[in-house]
Motif scaffolding. Structure first.
Motif, PDB file in Angstrom:
ATOM      1  N   CYS A   9       0.831  -1.203   0.000  1.00 32.77           N
ATOM      2  CA  CYS A   9       0.000   0.000   0.000  1.00 32.77           C
ATOM      3  C   CYS A   9       0.867   1.255   0.000  1.00 32.77           C
ATOM      4  O   CYS A   9       0.544   2.240  -0.668  1.00 32.77           O
ATOM      5  N   HIS A  35      -2.607  -3.826  -8.095  1.00 37.87           N
ATOM      6  CA  HIS A  35      -2.804  -3.633  -6.661  1.00 37.87           C
ATOM      7  C   HIS A  35      -4.171  -3.000  -6.397  1.00 37.87           C
ATOM      8  O   HIS A  35      -4.886  -3.399  -5.488  1.00 37.87           O
ATOM      9  N   CYS A  39      -7.087  -4.064  -3.791  1.00 35.24           N
ATOM     10  CA  CYS A  39      -7.021  -3.279  -2.559  1.00 35.24           C
ATOM     11  C   CYS A  39      -8.044  -2.150  -2.574  1.00 35.24           C
ATOM     12  O   CYS A  39      -7.875  -1.154  -3.280  1.00 35.24           O
ATOM     13  N   CYS A  42      -6.700   1.422  -1.259  1.00 31.38           N
ATOM     14  CA  CYS A  42      -5.917   2.210  -2.217  1.00 31.38           C
ATOM     15  C   CYS A  42      -6.789   2.718  -3.351  1.00 31.38           C
ATOM     16  O   CYS A  42      -6.604   3.822  -3.835  1.00 31.38           O
TER      17      CYS A  42
HETATM   18 ZN   LIG Z   1      -3.285  -0.985  -1.026  1.00 26.61          ZN
END
Ligand SMILES: [Zn+2]
Length: 80
Positions: A9, A35, A39, A42
């Motif tokens: 992250c 990612h 996630c 994020c």
């Molecule tokens: Zn992340």
């Protein structure tokens, strides 16, 4: 085998500004997007930053009320 385990992250966060500026390399962009796919946190960070940029761009044409500026500043959550 857990040396230099960088926080994904934190890494993603580092790529956010260049990502939004479209100056990442292809490999970095793919890395960031993969990612973001997994996630949620994020993804929200990116989305918020992106909407902020759009707003700032629009606001450049007209002065932003002080109160709104303070609200936007309060929304910027420091990571650490
Ligand atoms: Zn992340």
């Amino acid at each position: 085998m857990n040396d230099v385990q960088q926080d994904p992250c934190a890494h993603c966060e580092e790529m956010m500004q260049p990502y939004l500026d479209h100056i990442l390399t292809e490999a970095e962009r793919v890395e960031a997007e993969s990612h973001l796919d997994e996630c949620d946190w994020c993804r929200r960070r990116y989305r918020f930053e992106e909407s902020l940029r759009v707003y700032v761009r629009q606001a450049a044409d007209e002065p932003m009320p002080e109160e709104l500026k303070r609200k936007l500043a309060a929304l910027r959550i420091p990571l650490n």
